[in-house]
Design an enzyme around this catalytic site. Structure first.
Site, PDB file in Angstrom:
ATOM      1  N   GLY A  39       0.820  -1.207   0.000  1.00 16.34           N
ATOM      2  CA  GLY A  39       0.000   0.000   0.000  1.00 16.34           C
ATOM      3  C   GLY A  39       0.852   1.254   0.000  1.00 16.34           C
ATOM      4  N   ALA A  40       1.972   1.200  -0.728  1.00 15.11           N
ATOM      5  CA  ALA A  40       2.957   2.288  -0.685  1.00 15.11           C
ATOM      6  C   ALA A  40       2.406   3.629  -1.134  1.00 15.11           C
ATOM      7  CB  ALA A  40       4.182   1.908  -1.526  1.00 15.11           C
ATOM      8  N   GLY A  41       1.300   3.620  -1.850  1.00 13.95           N
ATOM      9  CA  GLY A  41       0.694   4.872  -2.267  1.00 13.95           C
ATOM     10  C   GLY A  41      -0.246   5.467  -1.239  1.00 13.95           C
ATOM     11  N   TYR A  83     -19.825  -1.846   8.810  1.00 13.99           N
ATOM     12  CA  TYR A  83     -19.423  -3.191   9.207  1.00 13.99           C
ATOM     13  C   TYR A  83     -18.452  -3.888   8.254  1.00 13.99           C
ATOM     14  CZ  TYR A  83     -21.915  -6.766   6.478  1.00 13.99           C
ATOM     15  OH  TYR A  83     -22.322  -7.627   5.516  1.00 13.99           O
ATOM     16  N   LYS A  93     -11.015  -5.593   8.755  1.00 14.78           N
ATOM     17  CA  LYS A  93      -9.796  -5.340   9.534  1.00 14.78           C
ATOM     18  C   LYS A  93      -9.643  -6.359  10.662  1.00 14.78           C
ATOM     19  CE  LYS A  93      -7.895  -1.829   7.534  1.00 14.78           C
ATOM     20  NZ  LYS A  93      -6.588  -1.964   6.910  1.00 14.78           N
ATOM     21  N   PRO A 111      -3.721   2.226  14.235  1.00 12.61           N
ATOM     22  CA  PRO A 111      -3.984   3.659  14.444  1.00 12.61           C
ATOM     23  C   PRO A 111      -5.479   3.960  14.466  1.00 12.61           C
ATOM     24  CG  PRO A 111      -3.230   3.256  12.204  1.00 12.61           C
ATOM     25  CD  PRO A 111      -3.133   1.956  12.937  1.00 12.61           C
ATOM     26  N   LEU A 171      -6.618   7.366  14.065  1.00 12.13           N
ATOM     27  CA  LEU A 171      -6.839   8.458  13.122  1.00 12.13           C
ATOM     28  C   LEU A 171      -5.484   8.883  12.590  1.00 12.13           C
ATOM     29  CD1 LEU A 171      -8.775  10.580  11.873  1.00 12.13           C
ATOM     30  CD2 LEU A 171      -8.309  12.002  13.871  1.00 12.13           C
TER      31      LEU A 171
END
Length: 161
Positions: A16-18, A118, A124, A147, A149
């Site tokens: 997810g480097a972007g 949901y 996650k 995290p 936020l």
């Protein structure tokens, strides 16, 4: 022609480097002389996910397991999974005032009752659980970051893939 990596370099794969957090990680690692970065990004030609769609759940779990399998085959020493606080805090049975830790998981049924969010919450939770189960079976060292936020300036103003 690319310059060869330094003799003492370590290779790091950032999935997810972007994305927001990962792009800052890439920027930090690139500022050091001893890291070679391999990054994965989503196909920009595809639509972003729809929170109403349950497909997001299978994608999150499958994607996480694919990265872990590839990492295991490549003999990666440690995998850091960036998850979300939603994987741990959505549990009405967790004792009030008790800090969340490795034993706290969002309750799957509670996630399903929150119809608007949901799929994201459940994706996650299930992806992180699968990651730990895979680690237990293979002996991989997995660390998760959850995290609540993330906000701030973008690491890069434009992306070119």
């Amino acid at each position: 022609m690319e310059a060869p990596p330094p003799a003492t370099s370590s290779t790091v794969c950032v999935t997810g480097a972007g994305g927001f957090l990962a792009s800052w990680l890439v920027k930090l690692l690139l500022s050091k002389d001893h890291y070679v970065i391999n990054g994965t990004v989503r196909d920009l030609g595809k639509k972003t996910f729809d929170f109403i769609s349950v497909d997001i759940i299978a994608t999150a779990v499958t994607g996480t397991l694919n990265v872990l399998r590839a990492s295991h085959e490549a003999k990666v020493k440690r995998v850091v999974v960036v998850s979300s606080v939603v994987a741990v805090f959505n549990n009405p049975n967790w004792p009030t005032g008790e800090p969340f830790n490795e034993d706290s998981w969002s309750d799957e049924e509670t996630c399903r009752k929150n119809e608007e969010w949901y799929p994201y919450y459940l994706s996650k939770t299930l992806a992180e659980r699968e990651a730990f189960e895979y680690a237990a079976k293979t002996g991989m060292d997995i660390v998760t970051i959850c995290p609540a936020l993330i906000m701030g300036p973008l690491a890069y103003s434009t992306y070119k893939y």
